[in-house]
Design a protein around this motif. Structure first.
Motif, short mmCIF file in Angstrom:
data_model
loop_
_atom_site.label_atom_id
_atom_site.label_comp_id
_atom_site.label_asym_id
_atom_site.label_seq_id
_atom_site.Cartn_x
_atom_site.Cartn_y
_atom_site.Cartn_z
N VAL B 205 0.85 -1.20 0.00
CA VAL B 205 0.00 0.00 0.00
C VAL B 205 0.88 1.24 0.00
O VAL B 205 0.62 2.24 -0.67
CB VAL B 205 -0.93 0.00 1.23
N GLN B 206 1.99 1.14 0.75
CA GLN B 206 2.91 2.25 0.86
C GLN B 206 3.67 2.48 -0.45
O GLN B 206 3.88 3.62 -0.85
CB GLN B 206 3.91 1.92 1.97
N SER B 207 4.07 1.39 -1.10
CA SER B 207 5.02 1.53 -2.20
C SER B 207 4.37 1.41 -3.57
O SER B 207 4.92 1.91 -4.54
CB SER B 207 6.11 0.45 -2.08
N SER B 208 3.24 0.75 -3.68
CA SER B 208 2.72 0.43 -5.01
C SER B 208 1.25 0.76 -5.13
O SER B 208 0.47 -0.05 -5.62
CB SER B 208 2.93 -1.05 -5.32
N LYS B 209 0.88 1.95 -4.68
CA LYS B 209 -0.54 2.28 -4.62
C LYS B 209 -1.19 2.22 -6.00
O LYS B 209 -2.30 1.70 -6.16
CB LYS B 209 -0.69 3.69 -4.03
N GLY B 210 -0.48 2.73 -7.01
CA GLY B 210 -1.05 2.75 -8.36
C GLY B 210 -1.37 1.35 -8.84
O GLY B 210 -2.44 1.08 -9.40
N GLU B 211 -0.42 0.46 -8.62
CA GLU B 211 -0.57 -0.94 -9.03
C GLU B 211 -1.76 -1.59 -8.33
O GLU B 211 -2.57 -2.27 -8.95
CB GLU B 211 0.73 -1.67 -8.66
N SER B 226 -7.48 6.54 2.74
CA SER B 226 -7.34 6.30 4.18
C SER B 226 -6.28 5.23 4.46
O SER B 226 -5.54 5.32 5.42
CB SER B 226 -8.69 5.91 4.79
N GLU B 227 -6.18 4.20 3.59
CA GLU B 227 -5.15 3.18 3.80
C GLU B 227 -3.76 3.79 3.62
O GLU B 227 -2.83 3.47 4.35
CB GLU B 227 -5.33 2.02 2.80
N THR B 228 -3.62 4.67 2.62
CA THR B 228 -2.32 5.28 2.39
C THR B 228 -1.95 6.18 3.55
O THR B 228 -0.80 6.22 3.98
CB THR B 228 -2.32 6.10 1.09
N GLU B 229 -2.95 6.90 4.07
CA GLU B 229 -2.67 7.75 5.21
C GLU B 229 -2.25 6.92 6.43
O GLU B 229 -1.36 7.27 7.17
CB GLU B 229 -3.89 8.60 5.56
N ALA B 230 -2.91 5.77 6.58
CA ALA B 230 -2.61 4.92 7.73
C ALA B 230 -1.16 4.45 7.71
O ALA B 230 -0.53 4.38 8.76
CB ALA B 230 -3.55 3.72 7.74
N VAL B 231 -0.63 4.12 6.53
CA VAL B 231 0.76 3.65 6.50
C VAL B 231 1.76 4.80 6.44
O VAL B 231 2.95 4.60 6.59
CB VAL B 231 1.03 2.68 5.33
#
Lengths: 123, 233
Positions: B205-211, B226-231
């Motif tokens: 989630v942190q490194s490959s959000k686009g994928e 929200s998941e990206t913010e969490a990490v």
């Protein structure tokens, strides 16, 4: 340490605890040979159910010793973790590169904007 | 879950091979289509295969006093759907059968069926079901990996009980016997696998959000944020 890193470390710690607890609590003490593989125990169970059963095929290659076998197992784990580490390293590097490019971009745009303003004043 | 070389009677070995073959062939087609249409996903595919490689090499002690290993097939099933895992799991099983004398060629079909077919499908089904009811991503990921792992070992127990029914208590007696060797041992390991899969998913989630967005992991734009913010915290 960020909250995110803390959670990741806790996850790893939980996995380590799950692996160590059976050893620390001596849960294998009731066995003649503690902590053997479940696959091997299944073979024993088969020969208990059917004492006459003979495996009708044997492996084409068998590691000659326990050492070689564990070396090959470590090779498997090392190959896998190598690829995983490459993946995450590459992603992190790309992200940092993109961020730096963005920063440079906005800096040069700010500088360019300032230069334009000064020429406008000069005229 | 590795049934050792020669430990399934020929008829059973052939039957499981025949049952597994179409899944693997279909998987090869899905995999080549995925790589052709989305060449950028090759790297993540490799990482999913690598995860299975690492986890199935990790022999961990369990509460029953014996050792077993996770399977690592839940992650790839969530990301790329189960057919792709039929191929990646087969590659792992072949490596172990040929180099480690772990599993075998005559039992490859049966081992593929448990680890590379039923495990991924069961995990994926749980994942989709939970997500449909809006269960948070990481909870669904944990449950999927747990079920993929445990169901694999339940299938192995059934396979062995079918081949070696107990002379006194029949199929069910043998199932109890093999189940206590495999399935009970596997419960804490399935928890470990769930935790490790959540860890890798958090890193993704942190490194490959686009994928992940392209693969449809996030339910909506809001969740992705929200998941990206969490990490990121």
């Amino acid at each position: 340490m960020s909250r995110n890193t803390k959670i990741n470390l806790l996850l790893l710690l939980a996995v380590a605890a799950l692996a160590v607890l059976p050893l620390a609590l001596g849960l294998g003490d009731h066995k003649k040979e503690p902590f053997t593989g479940a696959d091997g125990e299944a073979e024993t169970a088969i020969t208990e159910i059917e004492p006459d059963y003979k495996p009708w095929f044997s492996p084409l290659y068998e590691p000659p010793s326990g050492e070689i076998e564990s070396a090959l197992f470590s090779l498997q784990a090392a190959l896998g973790s190598g690829v995983l580490a490459y993946y995450f390293g590459l992603r992190r590097g790309r992200r940092q590169g993109e961020q730096r490019a963005r920063e440079r971009d906005s800096e040069s745009r700010a500088a360019g904007g300032a230069a334009e303003e000064s020429t406008a004043e000069g005229a | 879950m590795h049934i050792a070389e020669g430990f399934l009677p020929p008829a059973h070995a052939v039957a499981w091979g025949v049952a597994s073959a179409p899944f693997v062939l279909h998987g090869v087609r899905s995999l080549t289509r995925e790589v052709r249409e989305h060449p950028e996903s090759t790297l993540l595919l490799g990482a999913s295969g690598a995860f299975t490689f690492v986890l199935s090499a990790l022999k961990l002690p369990s509460v029953t006093g014996s050792c077993s290993h996770p399977t690592g097939t839940g992650l790839g099933a969530i990301l790329f759907r189960p057919p792709v895992m039929a191929v990646l799991g087969t590659i792992t099983l072949l490596f172990q059968a040929l180099l480690l004398a772990h599993g075998g060629l005559t039992t490859l079909g049966a081992n593929i069926f448990s680890m590379a077919i039923v495990g991924p499908w069961a995990g994926y089904a749980v994942y989709r079901l939970l997500r449909r009811y809006g269960v948070p991503l990481m909870v669904a990921v944990f449950c999927a990996a747990f079920v993929a792992d445990l169901s694999t070992y339940c299938v192995t127990s059934v396979q062995l009980a079918l081949a070696f029914p107990d002379p006194g208590s029949g199929f069910l007696g043998a199932l109890g016997k093999f189940g206590s060797i495999f399935a009970v041992t596997q419960i804490p390991l399935a928890v470990s696998e769930g935790l490790l899969t959540v860890l890798v998913m958090r890193l993704l989630v942190q490194s490959s959000k686009g994928e992940l967005t392209r693969l449809g992991v996030f339910l909506a734009e809001k969740e992705s944020r929200s998941e990206t913010e969490a990490v990121a915290r």
